[in-house]
Design a protein around this motif. Sequence first.
Motif, PDB file in Angstrom:
ATOM      1  N   MET A   1       0.830  -1.399  -0.081  1.00 15.07           N
ATOM      2  CA  MET A   1      -0.049  -0.009   0.003  1.00 15.07           C
ATOM      3  C   MET A   1       1.097   1.261   0.073  1.00 15.07           C
ATOM      4  SD  MET A   1      -2.471   0.928   2.962  1.00 15.07           S
ATOM      5  CE  MET A   1      -4.083   1.807   2.592  1.00 15.07           C
ATOM      6  N   PRO A   2       0.706   2.092  -0.984  1.00 18.04           N
ATOM      7  CA  PRO A   2       1.579   3.295  -1.067  1.00 18.04           C
ATOM      8  C   PRO A   2       1.126   4.247   0.023  1.00 18.04           C
ATOM      9  CG  PRO A   2      -0.035   3.407  -2.790  1.00 18.04           C
ATOM     10  CD  PRO A   2      -0.387   2.175  -2.194  1.00 18.04           C
ATOM     11  N   ARG A   3       2.153   5.028   0.573  1.00 24.98           N
ATOM     12  CA  ARG A   3       2.272   5.993   1.658  1.00 24.98           C
ATOM     13  C   ARG A   3       1.461   7.258   0.994  1.00 24.98           C
ATOM     14  NH1 ARG A   3       7.458   5.442   5.291  1.00 24.98           N
ATOM     15  NH2 ARG A   3       7.564   3.258   5.614  1.00 24.98           N
ATOM     16  N   VAL A   4       1.837   7.480  -0.238  1.00 25.49           N
ATOM     17  CA  VAL A   4       1.428   8.805  -0.960  1.00 25.49           C
ATOM     18  C   VAL A   4       0.131   8.034  -1.787  1.00 25.49           C
ATOM     19  CG1 VAL A   4       2.008  10.795  -2.166  1.00 25.49           C
ATOM     20  CG2 VAL A   4       3.521   9.830  -0.481  1.00 25.49           C
ATOM     21  N   LYS A  35       1.936   9.689 -11.108  1.00 23.01           N
ATOM     22  CA  LYS A  35       0.688   9.690 -10.428  1.00 23.01           C
ATOM     23  C   LYS A  35       1.046  10.365  -8.995  1.00 23.01           C
ATOM     24  CE  LYS A  35      -0.331   4.933 -11.923  1.00 23.01           C
ATOM     25  NZ  LYS A  35      -0.859   3.883 -11.324  1.00 23.01           N
ATOM     26  N   VAL A  36       2.410   9.984  -8.645  1.00 21.41           N
ATOM     27  CA  VAL A  36       2.831  10.609  -7.405  1.00 21.41           C
ATOM     28  C   VAL A  36       3.258  12.306  -7.206  1.00 21.41           C
ATOM     29  CG1 VAL A  36       4.574  10.832  -5.460  1.00 21.41           C
ATOM     30  CG2 VAL A  36       3.352   8.524  -6.352  1.00 21.41           C
ATOM     31  N   MET A  37       3.813  12.622  -8.259  1.00 20.13           N
ATOM     32  CA  MET A  37       4.245  14.033  -8.477  1.00 20.13           C
ATOM     33  C   MET A  37       3.047  14.901  -8.810  1.00 20.13           C
ATOM     34  SD  MET A  37       8.037  14.177 -10.018  1.00 20.13           S
ATOM     35  CE  MET A  37       7.874  12.931 -11.185  1.00 20.13           C
ATOM     36  N   ALA A  38       1.903  14.280  -9.312  1.00 23.26           N
ATOM     37  CA  ALA A  38       0.756  15.062  -9.744  1.00 23.26           C
ATOM     38  C   ALA A  38       0.179  15.749  -8.667  1.00 23.26           C
ATOM     39  CB  ALA A  38      -0.353  14.054 -10.466  1.00 23.26           C
ATOM     40  N   HIS A  39       0.688  15.389  -7.385  1.00 24.59           N
ATOM     41  CA  HIS A  39       0.021  16.369  -6.522  1.00 24.59           C
ATOM     42  C   HIS A  39       0.645  17.792  -6.498  1.00 24.59           C
ATOM     43  CE1 HIS A  39      -1.619  13.211  -3.621  1.00 24.59           C
ATOM     44  NE2 HIS A  39      -0.751  12.467  -3.923  1.00 24.59           N
ATOM     45  N   CYS A  40       1.715  17.981  -7.153  1.00 25.59           N
ATOM     46  CA  CYS A  40       2.081  19.343  -7.485  1.00 25.59           C
ATOM     47  C   CYS A  40       2.420  19.325  -8.767  1.00 25.59           C
ATOM     48  CB  CYS A  40       3.390  19.638  -6.535  1.00 25.59           C
ATOM     49  SG  CYS A  40       3.698  21.381  -6.515  1.00 25.59           S
TER      50      CYS A  40
END
Length: 80
Positions: A1-4, A35-40
Motif C-alpha cells: 500500500m503506497p504511503r502517498v 501519479k505521485v508528482m501529480a500532487h504538485c
Amino acid sequence: MPRVTEITDDGGDPTLKSIFDKQREIFGDLLNPTKVMAHCPPILRAAQLLGQSIEQSGQLPKALLPLIYLRVASINGCPF
C-alpha cells in the motif's frame, strides 16, 4: 500500500491533462512517479522538462539511452 496517494484523474488541470494524455498514449497508462508528482503539477512539469533536457542535450549518444533506462530499472528492481 503506497504511503502517498496516486492521482490518476487530471481534475480539470490543463497541465495534468496534457501530461496524462501523453503518457497514456505512449505507455498505455500513467507511470507511478507521475501519479505521485501529480500532487504538485508545477513540480511534475519541471521534472519532465529536466528529463527531456537530459535526453536532448546530446551529452549521451541516443543509442545508449535505452540501455541506460534498462540498467537503471534493473538496479531498482523495476520490471520495465
